[in-house]
Design a protein around this motif. Structure first.
Motif: not given
Length: 86
Positions: A3-5, A10-12, A72-74, A80-81
């Motif tokens: 699962e992404p943290t 933030q990095k992406a 918005r995607k972030a 979710e995270v």
């Protein structure tokens, strides 16, 4: 797949924003080089300057729309995270 943290998200987002800004800068540099190359030809220079202005506006609008969509995607991914429901 793990699962992404929050940090991964933030990095992406930061990398994608840098790519968007880099593309905007490159596009404007290309427009300026074209305008500089045609500055000695009277009619073509005028047309090029008008197209330069239109191109700058279009690139800027695209920049802010893409950045807004990315934000918005972030925000959705962060919710979710982190499990936040605003």
């Amino acid at each position: 797949m793990p699962e992404p943290t929050y940090s991964d998200i933030q990095k992406a987002v930061r990398v994608e924003k840098l790519r968007i800004w880099f593309a905007w800068v490159c596009g404007n540099i290309i427009l300026l080089m074209i305008a500089n190359g045609t500055k000695d030809i009277a009619v073509v220079s005028t047309i090029t300057l008008v197209l330069l202005g239109v191109g700058f506006l279009l690139l800027t609008v695209a920049l802010f729309r893409m950045t807004g969509a990315l934000n918005r995607k972030a925000l959705t991914a962060r919710r979710e995270v982190l499990g936040d429901d605003l």
